[in-house]
Design an enzyme around this catalytic site. Sequence first.
Site, PDB file in Angstrom:
ATOM      1  N   GLY A 117       3.671  -0.137  -1.197  1.00  0.00           N
ATOM      2  CA  GLY A 117       3.493  -0.738  -2.515  1.00  0.00           C
ATOM      3  C   GLY A 117       4.766  -0.619  -3.339  1.00  0.00           C
ATOM      4  N   ILE A 119       0.827  -1.204   0.000  1.00  0.00           N
ATOM      5  CA  ILE A 119       0.000   0.000   0.000  1.00  0.00           C
ATOM      6  C   ILE A 119       0.862   1.255   0.000  1.00  0.00           C
ATOM      7  CG2 ILE A 119      -1.676   1.320   1.333  1.00  0.00           C
ATOM      8  CD1 ILE A 119      -2.899  -1.307   2.247  1.00  0.00           C
ATOM      9  N   CYS A 120       0.586   2.142  -0.957  1.00  0.00           N
ATOM     10  CA  CYS A 120       1.253   3.435  -1.068  1.00  0.00           C
ATOM     11  C   CYS A 120       2.776   3.228  -1.124  1.00  0.00           C
ATOM     12  CB  CYS A 120       0.799   4.326   0.091  1.00  0.00           C
ATOM     13  SG  CYS A 120       1.292   6.033  -0.060  1.00  0.00           S
ATOM     14  N   GLN A 121       3.506   3.849  -0.202  1.00  0.00           N
ATOM     15  CA  GLN A 121       4.958   3.663  -0.196  1.00  0.00           C
ATOM     16  C   GLN A 121       5.302   2.188   0.005  1.00  0.00           C
ATOM     17  OE1 GLN A 121       6.875   4.942   3.387  1.00  0.00           O
ATOM     18  NE2 GLN A 121       8.714   5.677   2.328  1.00  0.00           N
TER      19      GLN A 121
END
Lengths: 356, 369
Positions: free
Chosen positions: A151, A147-149
């Site tokens: 990810g 997820i996000c960073q």
Amino acid sequence: MGPMNLRPDAAIGEVTRLGQKLAAGAKVLREVDSNVDYGATRKEEVYREDKLVVYRYRGEQAPTAKVPILIVYALVNRPYMVDLQDDRSLVKNLLARGEDVYLIDWGYPDASDRSLTLDDYVNGYIRRCVDVVANRHGLKAINVLGICQGGAFSLCFASIYPDKVRNMIAMVTPVDFHTPDNMLSHWTQEMDVDLMVDTLGNVPGDLMNYCYLTLKPFRLNSQKYVGLIDILDNKVEVENFLRMEKWIFDSPDQAGEAFRQFIKDFYQGNKLVKGGLKIGSKPVDLKRLTMPVLNIFAEQDHLVPPAASRPLRGLIGTSDYTELAFKGGHIGIYVSGRAQREVPSAIHEWLRKRGG
Amino acid sequence: MAESDTQAAWMKDWQSMQKQFTNAWTEAARQGGQAQGVPLHEGFEQWAKLFGGNESQSELTERVVQSAKQFVDFLQGAVGKVAGQKAGMEVPNWAEVAAQAMGGVNLAHNPVADALRSVTGEGAKGFEQMFQELSQQASPFKQAVGQMFSMPAFGYTRETQERYQKFAQANLEYREQLNRYNQQMLKASQLGLGRFESKLAERSEPGRALNNARELYDLLIDALEEGYAEVALSDEFRHVYGALVNAQMRVRQMSQQEVEHGTGSLGMPTRSELNAVHKKLAEYRRRIAQLEEAAGSTAAPVAAERAESPAAAPRRRAASKAAPKAAPARKPAARAKAPAAKPAATRPPSFADRLAKSRSTRRTTKGGR
């Protein structure tokens, strides 16, 4: 014809309603605890190393999935956003569909962690966490949901260790850091990050928060609180607001060395796209992602614009690539009503079709 | 006074202010003149006081009050213009109304600069606030800098004076960059207010008029965000922002070096020394992890109980039961309660156990040769 149909009596009505809401709000705000509780789902610790803990979530019934999911959250926020409350929980909804869900909680780095590098995070922590979860299930590879960073880290991990990732799910994950609408990236381009990290050590979470909030200063610091007055007479809504507020301002400090490399290689160098990225001694080449990839992004995301996520399609080596454009923002993708209905089921269905 | 009494008293005061508000604007509308604003601010201040010693809500109520005051200022400005308007009168300058409600538009105070300042508080701290804190902490040092400039640059103070001169230059540089940054914020405010005018012009089309002050306020926010975004995404802003951050970091670094000079001379541990220790610790942690992996212990399941998923294979090893562990280490003075650790949690074998196992494995291997 002017732009306004505002009559004094209507304005008086607005002031009257404001007073009524404030009066009711005074009662509600006294009743609720600003340290509202969060986390809806029972979980147990299965692994601990330094400040990180891997949790396994427990649903109402035993999981039916053959391969577990490990959620790799960002370092810049706390991971309880994926299980914020009973009716806003990605985790709970995945469990309800039979998935087996694990999560890495990075904890709060302190001054003793300033030397932690991306090598430590990706080749060290994430790899060991994946191994621990895989071993618990007698598997060689598991599903990774970054997820996000987290990810971006997961993509690096999947590139370096493709045999350990059965299916890769990237959620609101930045890949191209140089899209024209990426304000955060724009601001970092001429920052001397060496000077910054050498001076600050760890980068304070409060400073990170400030940067996020200044992306939309009027909406996030003024309009939002005027909007709060509208719901001040509703205890449940106020508690939801406070829970979100707590999450927004609860940001860990960033380990200095990891921050340095993340800004240089990802934000400034855009190496996931341009190539040349190394995590420790290991080169990252997204073409090595030959496992199935699901890329979920939010159409109204101001932190990770869709244009930053979409290029993943052209960079990876797999022929099994799926994209899910969610109608919402960076936070709404976890907590909105639409998210509860659409995101967990999309992940579940996608995994089921791939034997995951 | 009981809570309910306090609240009732506040409500009474608020209703009184509301009545003044009604009278003022009704009269203004009747006479076609401009009414004076009613100090509804006081109502918000009093409302915030209803929470008394409730520290946990103070940050939130402060933000609500700030935003509500701004909204009400805007509402009063808007209704004032409309109430006093008669047929044939000049169309109000809405950008001016908005600017007045938001405290004016100049280099020191403009909507964007003020909005950015309002971001700070519990859990959010910007570069400007960090610099203010630094300035307070470095005030004895700055005093010394001033004194040094009046002294000749030779003799035993020469080195010190040179450092101080560099510090003074860095401070000047920071001020210059801050000024450039403020110019950008002013530009963003002007752009935003210009956009507001354009958006209002669009609303003059039949069927698109705004019906209440809240809609007008939301339109203003949209316009200000657009103006800000245009500036914040410009090349010029990128230069200015980078230069500002870098200039501040240089001042901060020099201040820290001076603190190190002082504390080092008193025999106290310095930041640099601690950093060196932490760096070594991180290296040891890496080496330990490598050793553990070489011994094949890290990737082993560390929980006492095995996963029960359908994929769980029979070749799993048994793991020893252990005591529950606490939640992950939290930030000092964490703002939130730590999530309670579940009693079913298990712990990995201690480092000593694993290292012993690693040594034992290596000895066995060696002995077998």
